[in-house]
Design an enzyme around this catalytic site. Structure first.
Site, mmCIF file in Angstrom:
data_model
loop_
_atom_site.group_PDB
_atom_site.id
_atom_site.type_symbol
_atom_site.label_atom_id
_atom_site.label_comp_id
_atom_site.label_asym_id
_atom_site.label_seq_id
_atom_site.Cartn_x
_atom_site.Cartn_y
_atom_site.Cartn_z
ATOM 1 N N CYS A 91 0.673 -1.197 0.182
ATOM 2 C CA CYS A 91 -0.206 -0.183 0.188
ATOM 3 C C CYS A 91 1.000 1.227 0.100
ATOM 4 O O CYS A 91 1.464 1.410 1.111
ATOM 5 C CB CYS A 91 -0.811 -0.089 0.938
ATOM 6 S SG CYS A 91 -2.012 1.503 1.100
ATOM 7 N N CYS A 149 -0.198 4.086 2.407
ATOM 8 C CA CYS A 149 0.268 3.923 4.089
ATOM 9 C C CYS A 149 1.775 4.000 4.171
ATOM 10 O O CYS A 149 2.090 4.259 5.147
ATOM 11 C CB CYS A 149 -0.305 2.395 4.106
ATOM 12 S SG CYS A 149 -2.149 2.218 4.364
#
Length: 188
Positions: A135, A138
Site C-alpha cells: 500500500c 500507507c
C-alpha cells in the site's frame, strides 16, 4: 523451540542469499538505526503479515527473548490493522475517484492511537507491514510518521529490509513445504 539457525538451514540452496540476509538483518549490526526490540518487533509483524503460520510462530517464539508480551501483542495488532487499512487505502489510491477519499472510512482503528507501545515503534511496525502489503499511501504516511518521531532514514531502510527478507523467507518456506508435500504424494 526452533532456532534461527534451524530456520536458515531449512531454506533450499537456491535461497542462499535469503539465508545469509536473515542471519544479518535480525542483528543490530545488520539493521543500523534500530534497537533489538525494534528489530524483533518488525520481524514478528512482518512474519505475521507474510501469512506463513508455522514461520510466524517460530519468529514469535524467537522474539520472546527480545520483546515483552505487550510488544508482541502490538506486533500482532500492527499486522492485523494494516491488513485491513492497506486494502482500504490502496483502494482509495487506485480507484482514481477523489470522491471516495471524502467519505468517512467508518472503520475502527483505535489501536493506532493507543497501541500499548511507543508510537514511533508502532508506526515502524505499521510501515513494515504496509510495505509487505504493497500500500503506497500507507507506506508514505507511516514513513512520514516514523521520521517525525525522530528515526533516521537508515532505521526506516533497516525496517523495510527486515520486512522484505522475512516475507521472502516465508514465501520460500511455503513453496518448499508445498514441493515436499508433492514429492511425498508422488512417492505414495
Amino acid at each position: 523451540m526452533t532456532t534461527l539457525e534451524e530456520i536458515r538451514a531449512a531454506l533450499p540452496e537456491y535461497a542462499r542469499d535469503l539465508r545469509l540476509n536473515l542471519g544479518s538483518v535480525l542483528t543490530p549490526s545488520g539493521a543500523p538505526g534500530l534497537s533489538e526490540r525494534q528489530i524483533w518487533g518488525v520481524a514478528l509483524a512482518a512474519a505475521i503479515a507474510a501469512r506463513h503460520v508455522r514461520f510466524a510462530h517460530q519468529i514469535e517464539a524467537l522474539s520472546a527473548a527480545h520483546l515483552s508480551p505487550v510488544e508482541r501483542q502490538a506486533a500482532r495488532a500492527a499486522a492485523a490493522i494494516m491488513g485491513m487499512n492497506n486494502i482500504y487505502y490502496r483502494f482509495l489510491h487506485l480507484v482514481e475517484d477523489d470522491e471516495y477519499g471524502k467519505l468517512p472510512a467508518r472503520l475502527r482503528m483505535s489501536v493506532i492511537g493507543n497501541p500499548g507501545i511507543a508510537k514511533a515503534d508502532f508506526e515502524l511496525l505499521s510501515l513494515a507491514v504496509s510495505a509487505i502489503n504493497g500500500c503506497g499511501s500507507c507506506v508514505a504516511s507511516h514513513e512520514r510518521q516514523v521520521r517525525g518521531h525522530g528515526l533516521e532514514r537508515e532505521a526506516v531502510q533497516s525496517a523495510v529490509r527486515i520486512a522484505a527478507t522475512v516475507h521472502a523467507v516465508a514465501r520460500v518456506l511455503e513453496g518448499a513445504g508445498a514441493e515436499s508435500a508433492r514429492g511425498t504424494a508422488r512417492a505414495a
